[in-house]
Motif scaffolding. Structure first.
Motif, PDB file in Angstrom:
ATOM      1  N   ALA A  14       8.833  -3.453   7.689  1.00 45.47           N
ATOM      2  CA  ALA A  14       9.602  -3.762   8.703  1.00 45.47           C
ATOM      3  C   ALA A  14      10.727  -2.429   8.836  1.00 45.47           C
ATOM      4  N   GLY A  15      10.851  -1.729   9.579  1.00 47.21           N
ATOM      5  CA  GLY A  15      11.796  -1.321  10.068  1.00 47.21           C
ATOM      6  C   GLY A  15      11.757   0.694   9.137  1.00 47.21           C
ATOM      7  N   GLN A  16      10.193   0.674   8.091  1.00 50.89           N
ATOM      8  CA  GLN A  16      10.487   1.387   7.170  1.00 50.89           C
ATOM      9  C   GLN A  16       9.867   2.863   8.510  1.00 50.89           C
ATOM     10  N   PHE A  17       9.269   2.994   9.377  1.00 49.46           N
ATOM     11  CA  PHE A  17       8.298   3.908   9.857  1.00 49.46           C
ATOM     12  C   PHE A  17       9.212   3.173  11.881  1.00 49.46           C
ATOM     13  N   PRO A  18      10.515   3.799  12.287  1.00 49.81           N
ATOM     14  CA  PRO A  18      10.259   2.876  13.695  1.00 49.81           C
ATOM     15  C   PRO A  18       9.436   3.779  14.903  1.00 49.81           C
ATOM     16  N   GLU A  19       9.430   5.089  14.256  1.00 50.75           N
ATOM     17  CA  GLU A  19       8.542   5.612  15.279  1.00 50.75           C
ATOM     18  C   GLU A  19       6.794   5.504  15.615  1.00 50.75           C
ATOM     19  N   MET A  20       7.003   4.552  14.562  1.00 51.47           N
ATOM     20  CA  MET A  20       5.120   4.456  15.272  1.00 51.47           C
ATOM     21  C   MET A  20       5.310   3.533  15.692  1.00 51.47           C
ATOM     22  N   PRO A  26      -2.529  -7.507  26.365  1.00 51.44           N
ATOM     23  CA  PRO A  26      -2.399  -6.666  25.571  1.00 51.44           C
ATOM     24  C   PRO A  26      -1.111  -5.996  25.017  1.00 51.44           C
ATOM     25  N   LEU A  27      -1.131  -6.396  23.974  1.00 49.53           N
ATOM     26  CA  LEU A  27       0.412  -7.191  22.938  1.00 49.53           C
ATOM     27  C   LEU A  27       0.863  -6.207  22.059  1.00 49.53           C
ATOM     28  N   GLY A  28       0.426  -4.947  22.355  1.00 47.74           N
ATOM     29  CA  GLY A  28       0.706  -3.879  21.117  1.00 47.74           C
ATOM     30  C   GLY A  28       0.111  -3.579  20.444  1.00 47.74           C
ATOM     31  N   ALA A  29      -0.764  -2.440  20.112  1.00 51.57           N
ATOM     32  CA  ALA A  29      -1.793  -2.411  18.840  1.00 51.57           C
ATOM     33  C   ALA A  29      -1.364  -2.213  17.637  1.00 51.57           C
ATOM     34  N   ILE A  30      -2.139  -2.772  16.501  1.00 50.70           N
ATOM     35  CA  ILE A  30      -1.263  -2.230  14.674  1.00 50.70           C
ATOM     36  C   ILE A  30      -1.876  -0.679  14.501  1.00 50.70           C
ATOM     37  N   PRO A  31      -0.684  -0.048  13.879  1.00 50.50           N
ATOM     38  CA  PRO A  31      -0.595   0.684  13.702  1.00 50.50           C
ATOM     39  C   PRO A  31      -0.939   2.031  12.496  1.00 50.50           C
ATOM     40  N   PHE A  32      -2.802   2.171  12.208  1.00 53.78           N
ATOM     41  CA  PHE A  32      -2.218   2.686  10.629  1.00 53.78           C
ATOM     42  C   PHE A  32      -1.844   3.982  10.219  1.00 53.78           C
ATOM     43  N   PHE A  33      -1.954   4.328   9.445  1.00 53.66           N
ATOM     44  CA  PHE A  33      -2.247   5.804   8.654  1.00 53.66           C
ATOM     45  C   PHE A  33      -2.817   5.970   6.923  1.00 53.66           C
ATOM     46  N   LEU A  34      -3.404   7.175   6.956  1.00 56.03           N
ATOM     47  CA  LEU A  34      -3.787   7.812   5.792  1.00 56.03           C
ATOM     48  C   LEU A  34      -3.444   8.482   5.373  1.00 56.03           C
ATOM     49  N   GLY A  35      -1.896   7.750   4.134  1.00 54.46           N
ATOM     50  CA  GLY A  35      -1.420   8.504   3.532  1.00 54.46           C
ATOM     51  C   GLY A  35      -1.181   8.988   2.000  1.00 54.46           C
ATOM     52  N   MET A  36      -1.157   9.998   1.895  1.00 50.71           N
ATOM     53  CA  MET A  36      -1.326  10.577   0.172  1.00 50.71           C
ATOM     54  C   MET A  36       0.153  11.032  -0.233  1.00 50.71           C
ATOM     55  N   VAL A  81      -4.337   8.550  -2.712  1.00 56.63           N
ATOM     56  CA  VAL A  81      -4.601   8.248  -0.893  1.00 56.63           C
ATOM     57  C   VAL A  81      -4.961   7.126  -0.165  1.00 56.63           C
ATOM     58  N   ALA A  82      -4.134   6.283   1.039  1.00 54.83           N
ATOM     59  CA  ALA A  82      -4.536   5.023   1.279  1.00 54.83           C
ATOM     60  C   ALA A  82      -3.944   4.802   2.441  1.00 54.83           C
ATOM     61  N   TRP A  83      -5.063   3.298   3.073  1.00 56.36           N
ATOM     62  CA  TRP A  83      -4.577   2.942   4.530  1.00 56.36           C
ATOM     63  C   TRP A  83      -3.355   2.564   4.801  1.00 56.36           C
ATOM     64  N   ILE A  84      -2.797   2.599   4.924  1.00 55.98           N
ATOM     65  CA  ILE A  84      -1.158   2.360   4.960  1.00 55.98           C
ATOM     66  C   ILE A  84      -0.555   1.209   6.186  1.00 55.98           C
ATOM     67  N   LEU A  85      -0.229   0.629   6.753  1.00 53.32           N
ATOM     68  CA  LEU A  85       0.183  -0.789   7.657  1.00 53.32           C
ATOM     69  C   LEU A  85       1.745  -0.419   8.264  1.00 53.32           C
ATOM     70  N   PRO A  86       2.322   0.404   8.828  1.00 56.89           N
ATOM     71  CA  PRO A  86       3.477   0.516   9.387  1.00 56.89           C
ATOM     72  C   PRO A  86       3.891  -0.800   9.415  1.00 56.89           C
ATOM     73  N   GLY A  87       3.538  -1.772   9.682  1.00 49.87           N
ATOM     74  CA  GLY A  87       4.214  -3.484  10.452  1.00 49.87           C
ATOM     75  C   GLY A  87       4.034  -3.885   9.307  1.00 49.87           C
ATOM     76  N   TYR A  88       3.779  -3.513   8.206  1.00 55.08           N
ATOM     77  CA  TYR A  88       3.716  -4.606   6.918  1.00 55.08           C
ATOM     78  C   TYR A  88       5.261  -4.513   6.256  1.00 55.08           C
ATOM     79  N   GLN A 147       0.869  -1.209   0.138  1.00 62.50           N
ATOM     80  CA  GLN A 147       0.106   0.227  -0.101  1.00 62.50           C
ATOM     81  C   GLN A 147       1.143   1.298   0.080  1.00 62.50           C
ATOM     82  N   TYR A 148       1.896   1.262   0.939  1.00 60.70           N
ATOM     83  CA  TYR A 148       2.819   2.319   0.471  1.00 60.70           C
ATOM     84  C   TYR A 148       3.571   2.656  -0.765  1.00 60.70           C
TER      85      TYR A 148
END
Length: 335
Positions: free
Chosen positions: A95-101, A226-236, A86-93, A75-76
């Motif tokens: 790996a290593g690209q979005f370390p702060e998220m 509570p083993l961590g949430a999955i972050p998403f973002f709307l990226g353009m 614009v797309a719904w992006i999953l940082p977890g997919y 998606q990225y």
């Protein structure tokens, strides 16, 4: 010749009257169904509010169910390369690209989807934007924290030893390894296939993900941690962003940012409540919830190992971690 001149003049009149040209069509994409929570409760409401503000300054058009690209991992790239604007992006997919998220993926850090989404958004707004590159973040949100769903009896984390369990990102994989399990890296849709084939014993996933990807009937136990949430973002796509009229940019951000984080948090929290109350397959699962000294020891050990590991491997890790913890404390105090 005269006819062509009339058509050209009509086109000029349309644009000058405020109509959107082909260049002003904004393609908004998702790889999942238009009925999914992220689309119905986060992305579509954002689109509707933006449309109300901008009139004919631009056209927002949805492309759902992977019509512009089905792979959740890609998606990225779809946005970066301009296939989707614009797309719904999953940082977890990626790996290593979005370390702060990735901070909200840490186990035993965030308690709910609202906290997780706001932490990601505020970290971005504070300047922690590693990995975005040619993509602009419009707004971030997150799931409720992941649990473990297992297809065999388990009573404690000790029973996870040697089980093959799908991990939700590298942080989840590291934690599972520390617990003695054998992490299996794969997307959520592939997890369902693997569970069905019996090649894995379970997965790290949220209640909504289990329902969305039809995996609930393939497991028997849920370990409620509570083993961590999955972050998403709307990226353009930044080039597309730069070409938008200022009023359109303003509307995108007005209804993005923390508004998206809070909408997403409320939507995922409500969805979990509904699943637990009404989903017949969820009701059949045996819920295992470690507590007391066992839980306290687990939390302490996870922070000592996984949190420390993440801080060491991440650039400016301690600074990022401390800032996230500070944001989290403020969210819990002030909302």
């Amino acid at each position: 010749m005269y006819k062509n001149l009339l058509l050209a003049a009509a086109g000029v009149m349309f644009v000058s009257a405020g109509g959107a040209s082909a260049a002003d069509v904004v393609k908004v994409a998702s790889f999942v169904s238009p009925k999914s929570i992220g689309v119905t409760k986060v992305i579509k409401p954002w689109m509707e509010k933006v449309r109300a503000d901008i009139g004919n300054s631009a056209q927002l058009k949805g492309f759902w169910g992977g019509s512009l690209g089905k792979s959740p991992v890609k998606q990225y790239e779809l946005v970066k390369n301009g296939v989707a604007d614009v797309a719904w992006i999953l940082p977890g997919y990626t790996a290593g690209q979005f370390p702060e998220m990735q901070i909200v993926e840490l186990p035993f850090l965030v308690d709910n989807a609202n906290e997780a989404g706001l932490v990601v958004q505020r970290m971005h707004d504070a300047g922690h934007q590693t990995g975005l590159g040619a993509v602009k973040l419009i707004g971030a949100w997150a799931t409720s924290p992941n649990l473990l769903f297992i297809n065999k009896p388990v009573k404690s984390v000790a029973d996870l030893k040697n089980l093959k369990i799908r991990n939700a990102g590298s942080v989840g994989g590291y934690w599972l390894g520390e617990m003695g399990a054998i992490p299996q890296t794969m997307s959520a849709p592939k997890m369902t296939v693997a569970l069905n084939r019996g090649t894995i014993d379970g997965g790290q996933q949220g209640w909504t993900g289990m329902r969305t990807f039809k995996a609930m009937g393939l497991v028997t136990h849920a370990m409620d941690l509570p083993l961590g949430a999955i972050p998403f973002f709307l990226g353009m796509n930044k080039k597309k962003w730069d070409g938008l009229p200022k009023n359109v940019q303003a509307a995108f951000l007005k209804h993005g940012g923390e508004t998206i984080a809070r909408n997403g948090g409320a939507a995922y929290t409500d969805a979990v409540t509904q699943i637990l109350a009404k989903n017949d397959q969820a009701k059949k699962l045996t819920i295992v919830k470690p507590s007391g000294p066992e839980f306290d020891k687990l939390v302490a050990n996870s922070k000592k190992t996984v949190h420390s590991w993440w801080i060491k491997k991440t650039k400016n890790g301690q600074e990022v971690y401390d800032k996230a913890v500070k944001f989290l404390a403020d969210i819990r105090k002030n909302g």
